[in-house]
Scaffold this active site. Structure first.
Site, short mmCIF file in Angstrom:
data_model
loop_
_atom_site.label_atom_id
_atom_site.label_comp_id
_atom_site.label_asym_id
_atom_site.label_seq_id
_atom_site.Cartn_x
_atom_site.Cartn_y
_atom_site.Cartn_z
N ARG A 102 0.85 -1.19 0.00
CA ARG A 102 0.00 0.00 0.00
C ARG A 102 0.88 1.24 0.00
O ARG A 102 1.75 1.39 0.86
CB ARG A 102 -0.88 -0.01 1.25
CG ARG A 102 -2.04 0.95 1.12
CD ARG A 102 -3.08 0.62 2.14
NE ARG A 102 -2.62 1.06 3.45
CZ ARG A 102 -3.41 1.57 4.37
NH1 ARG A 102 -4.70 1.68 4.13
NH2 ARG A 102 -2.96 1.93 5.53
N THR A 106 -0.80 7.69 -1.19
CA THR A 106 -2.09 7.63 -1.89
C THR A 106 -3.04 6.61 -1.25
O THR A 106 -4.24 6.59 -1.57
CB THR A 106 -1.88 7.20 -3.36
OG1 THR A 106 -1.33 5.86 -3.35
CG2 THR A 106 -0.94 8.12 -4.10
#
Ligand code: URA
Length: 217
Positions: A102, A106
């Protein structure tokens, strides 16, 4: 479509995984056995072929065999522990790998590693113990679809699934989810409730120790 594998054995194995006191041999043994039950259920839905064999006492006996190509795709890290039981139940299964991280700015999932054999008409079993937000699952599924794989050939195998993640996968009609539990919801950090905690850390036995991450980027 979703199949919740909820017999007494599966529920009892899942309870071992949920218990924060479980660790070590009993935890890993429950991971192996629960994967076995879920993969067994997913495999038993595959079409079988009739073939003719000779038994020791009769010739030309018609029997059913599973003869399909299956590619197991564990999602790193936690899915890796599901690979051994999966191939022990279907030894001729091929293997691919997908790694997703991840992006902390963002918050979007990014595929950093993907090495998957493309086999015509094969079934693809994605192995990931947690179907949480669905971000990682969608990322891997989209990559498989780009290779021309039909969603009807994709099975998603998870121990615990959140309604949010299930909803995300539903947009790919034909994908089947096999899970031991549909849990209540996600908390504000994206953990499944009641869930089993951080699957990567618990499965890899890295809770409370420093883990260095480097995606070579
Ligand atoms: N990933 C985990 O490891 N655990 C969760 O509860 C959700 C996502």
């Amino acid at each position: 479509m979703i199949t919740e594998v909820k017999n007494n054995l599966a529920s009892s194995l899942l309870s071992i995984l949920r218990d924060k006191k479980s660790e070590g041999v009993s935890f890993r043994s429950a991971v192996e056995k629960l994967t076995f039950l879920l993969v067994e259920r997913a495999l038993s839905n595959l079409p079988s072929n009739k073939v003719v064999i000779d038994t020791p006492v009769e010739s030309n006996a018609e029997v059913s065999v599973l003869n399909d190509e299956v590619v197991f795709v564990p999602i790193l890290r936690a899915g890796l522990l599901m690979l051994h039981p999966a191939i022990s139940i279907y030894e001729k299964g091929r293997i691919g790998f997908a790694g997703v991280y991840r992006n902390e700015e963002t918050l979007k999932p990014n595929l950093y590693y993907f090495k998957v054999p493309v086999i015509k008409d094969a079934f693809y079993f994605i192995l990931d113990p947690m179907l949480a937000t669905g971000g990682t699952a969608v990322c891997v599924v989209e990559k498989l679809l780009k290779l021309g794989i039909n969603p009807g050939k994709i099975k998603f195998i998870s121990f615990v699934s959140a309604p949010e993640g299930i909803e995300k996968l539903k947009k790919f009609s034909g994908i089947e989810i096999f899970t031991a539990s549909i849990d209540r919801c996600l908390n504000d950090k994206g953990y499944i409730l009641p869930g089993l905690g951080d699957a990567g850390d618990r499965f890899c036995y890295t809770e409370g120790v420093e883990v260095v991450e480097d995606y070579g980027i």
